[in-house]
Scaffold this motif. Sequence first.
Motif, short mmCIF file in Angstrom:
data_model
loop_
_atom_site.label_atom_id
_atom_site.label_comp_id
_atom_site.label_asym_id
_atom_site.label_seq_id
_atom_site.Cartn_x
_atom_site.Cartn_y
_atom_site.Cartn_z
N ARG A 1 23.24 14.68 101.31
CA ARG A 1 22.59 14.87 100.00
C ARG A 1 22.62 13.56 99.20
O ARG A 1 21.62 13.16 98.58
CB ARG A 1 23.30 15.98 99.23
N GLU A 2 23.76 12.87 99.22
CA GLU A 2 23.87 11.60 98.49
C GLU A 2 22.91 10.55 99.07
O GLU A 2 22.26 9.81 98.32
CB GLU A 2 25.31 11.08 98.56
N ALA A 3 22.85 10.49 100.37
CA ALA A 3 21.94 9.53 101.00
C ALA A 3 20.49 9.87 100.70
O ALA A 3 19.65 8.97 100.49
CB ALA A 3 22.19 9.50 102.51
N GLN A 4 20.15 11.17 100.70
CA GLN A 4 18.78 11.58 100.40
C GLN A 4 18.40 11.17 98.97
O GLN A 4 17.27 10.72 98.72
CB GLN A 4 18.64 13.09 100.56
N GLN A 5 19.33 11.31 98.04
CA GLN A 5 19.07 10.89 96.66
C GLN A 5 18.82 9.38 96.59
O GLN A 5 17.94 8.92 95.85
CB GLN A 5 20.24 11.29 95.78
N GLN A 6 19.59 8.62 97.38
CA GLN A 6 19.39 7.18 97.41
C GLN A 6 18.02 6.82 97.98
O GLN A 6 17.32 5.94 97.48
CB GLN A 6 20.49 6.53 98.26
N LEU A 7 17.61 7.53 99.03
CA LEU A 7 16.29 7.30 99.62
C LEU A 7 15.19 7.66 98.62
O LEU A 7 14.23 6.89 98.44
CB LEU A 7 16.14 8.11 100.90
N ASP A 8 15.31 8.79 97.98
CA ASP A 8 14.30 9.23 97.02
C ASP A 8 14.15 8.25 95.87
O ASP A 8 13.04 8.06 95.34
CB ASP A 8 14.65 10.62 96.48
N ALA A 9 15.26 7.61 95.50
CA ALA A 9 15.21 6.65 94.39
C ALA A 9 14.31 5.46 94.71
O ALA A 9 13.76 4.83 93.80
CB ALA A 9 16.63 6.17 94.06
N GLY A 10 14.14 5.17 95.97
CA GLY A 10 13.28 4.06 96.36
C GLY A 10 11.81 4.29 96.07
O GLY A 10 11.02 3.35 96.07
N PHE A 11 11.42 5.54 95.84
CA PHE A 11 10.04 5.88 95.54
C PHE A 11 9.88 6.47 94.15
O PHE A 11 8.88 7.11 93.84
CB PHE A 11 9.52 6.89 96.59
N ALA A 12 10.89 6.22 93.29
CA ALA A 12 10.89 6.84 91.96
C ALA A 12 9.79 6.32 91.07
O ALA A 12 9.41 6.98 90.09
CB ALA A 12 12.26 6.61 91.30
N SER A 13 9.24 5.15 91.37
CA SER A 13 8.20 4.58 90.51
C SER A 13 6.84 5.24 90.72
O SER A 13 5.91 5.01 89.92
CB SER A 13 8.08 3.07 90.77
N LEU A 14 6.70 6.04 91.74
CA LEU A 14 5.42 6.70 92.00
C LEU A 14 5.19 7.85 91.02
O LEU A 14 6.14 8.50 90.57
CB LEU A 14 5.39 7.25 93.43
N PRO A 15 3.93 8.11 90.69
CA PRO A 15 3.64 9.29 89.86
C PRO A 15 4.04 10.57 90.59
O PRO A 15 4.05 10.61 91.82
CB PRO A 15 2.13 9.24 89.64
N SER A 16 4.35 11.59 89.85
CA SER A 16 4.74 12.86 90.45
C SER A 16 3.59 13.41 91.29
O SER A 16 2.43 13.33 90.91
CB SER A 16 5.12 13.87 89.37
N ALA A 17 3.95 13.96 92.43
CA ALA A 17 2.96 14.56 93.32
C ALA A 17 3.44 15.97 93.67
O ALA A 17 4.63 16.26 93.64
CB ALA A 17 2.81 13.73 94.59
N ALA B 1 22.81 13.14 110.82
CA ALA B 1 22.53 12.88 109.40
C ALA B 1 21.43 11.83 109.24
O ALA B 1 20.51 11.99 108.43
CB ALA B 1 23.80 12.43 108.68
N ALA B 2 21.51 10.74 110.02
CA ALA B 2 20.51 9.69 109.91
C ALA B 2 19.14 10.19 110.35
O ALA B 2 18.12 9.83 109.75
CB ALA B 2 20.95 8.47 110.74
N MET C 1 13.73 11.85 108.65
CA MET C 1 12.64 12.82 108.77
C MET C 1 12.02 13.18 107.43
O MET C 1 10.92 13.73 107.39
CB MET C 1 13.13 14.08 109.47
N SER C 2 12.69 12.86 106.33
CA SER C 2 12.06 13.08 105.03
C SER C 2 10.91 12.10 104.82
O SER C 2 10.04 12.31 103.97
CB SER C 2 13.08 12.95 103.90
N VAL C 3 10.90 11.00 105.60
CA VAL C 3 9.77 10.06 105.61
C VAL C 3 8.88 10.32 106.83
O VAL C 3 7.68 10.09 106.79
CB VAL C 3 10.30 8.61 105.62
N ASN C 4 9.48 10.79 107.91
CA ASN C 4 8.79 11.09 109.17
C ASN C 4 8.03 9.87 109.70
O ASN C 4 6.82 9.91 109.92
CB ASN C 4 7.82 12.27 109.00
N PRO C 5 8.75 8.76 109.94
CA PRO C 5 8.08 7.54 110.40
C PRO C 5 7.62 7.65 111.84
O PRO C 5 8.21 8.36 112.66
CB PRO C 5 9.16 6.47 110.25
N ASN C 6 6.56 6.91 112.15
CA ASN C 6 6.00 6.84 113.49
C ASN C 6 6.14 5.40 113.97
O ASN C 6 5.53 4.49 113.40
CB ASN C 6 4.52 7.26 113.46
N ASN C 7 6.92 5.17 115.01
CA ASN C 7 7.19 3.81 115.45
C ASN C 7 6.15 3.25 116.42
O ASN C 7 6.39 2.27 117.11
CB ASN C 7 8.58 3.72 116.09
#
Length: 452
Positions: A12-28, A73-74, A79-85
């Motif tokens: 949960r803490e890591a997810q919050q840190q990840l979400d903070a990286g996109f905080a500048s985007l308008p709400s969707a 966990a990683a 998967m909250s971003v679901n990247p394609n390599n």
Amino acid sequence: MSSPDDFFALLREAQQQLDAGFASLPSAPSVSLGDDAAAILQQVALRMHDNYPYGHPLYAGQMLKPPHPIARAAYALAMSVNPNNHALDGGRASSAMELEAVAELARMFGLPQYLGHLSSAGTFANLEALWVSGQIHPGRGIAASDQAHYTHSRISGVLELPFTEIASDDTGRMDLAALEGALKIGNIGTVVATLGTTAVGAVDPLPGIFELQKKYGFRIHADAAYGGYFTLANNLGEEARAAFDLVPMVDSIVIDPHKHGLQPYGCGAILFRDPSVGRFYKHGSPYTYFSSKDLHLGEISLECSRAGASAVALWATQRLLPYTRAGEFARNISTGREAALDFYRRISAEGRLIAPCVTPQLDIVFYAVRSSEGTPEASSALAKRVFDAAAERNLHLALATLPVRFFPANTFSRHADMHVTCLRSVMMKPDHLAWMNEIWQRLEGALTECTR
């Protein structure tokens, strides 16, 4: 991570840190789980009860090793971003982490230079290795032991390359005399050396294969999907150690981090010693490669979409458990073989069981059940009964049908084509050694029930 609560708190803490990286985007708009989500997940949980306890030490059947909590966990976080390599546009961070994770694998094997990437599993990684071999030696065939994974003959068929099955010796390793006999025909372009067969954990005699390469000129591909991480072990026998020490000289090597590498399915890897083989992959795509001039992983892979989360999970695990010979990861690999050797010694001293000709080369042990009739048929039937009786005691083994020549000469009639169904145990979990007394007690109970 000592408990599920700790696991989910850290995630949960890591997810919050990840979400903070996109905080500048308008709400969707976000997707709701829906009113029935809780009930559906409960159904999922109940349905998943219909599995063997793969992560528990009392599961010693197939080669199923639980992913490390850091990998779980990683993977979930990524998967909250679901990247394609396949391309940097679909997985910028995860592609960079893949390059770093693959570099760690190459460093573990001692490759000074290489070209490589992750794959969905060892099957596709082996496909790429043999495809490149076919490009370098068009029309020339593939040779592999009769104990090699069946995927090699299938892949050869897909690639329309001739396939030659090489007999194994009584230890389950490729027979060098049989290999030379096939090489004399002159149409073999690649020899697959299996470093850890999936049935018995045999390590093909790589030093002898290299000697034959000097005479006949062929590529060597090492299928180390199962056994690759044993290069870090400190307790291998002389023959296995000699094979792993020559890995830096093979033309290509496959390893599956989702086996001993503590990763979720599916995560395989292919490494080529000669980076110039990348020329065979060259292609262009007008819609996936447009934001960077750097190398895209999709340009050195036959696979297209690949889960970037696999790379993130492997990268995180490598940071927590580095591939150093004195580290915890390597010690756990060595412990698996120590458990197998302990189990083998117990089998050898148990009159109701029949140990194979040789000690385990890695962490897989196979053994027959002694019958009063002394025939392979009776032994096979008894093994199946012991398998069921052990499962009733929550000890989960596996069954494998193997040549009778893998056992001492006085065990069965030794017709060349005769097989016996054996019990098979994979001691790949770090806890297996500590649980050996409990495992043995339950196996003895099953034997007593079936042989009295």
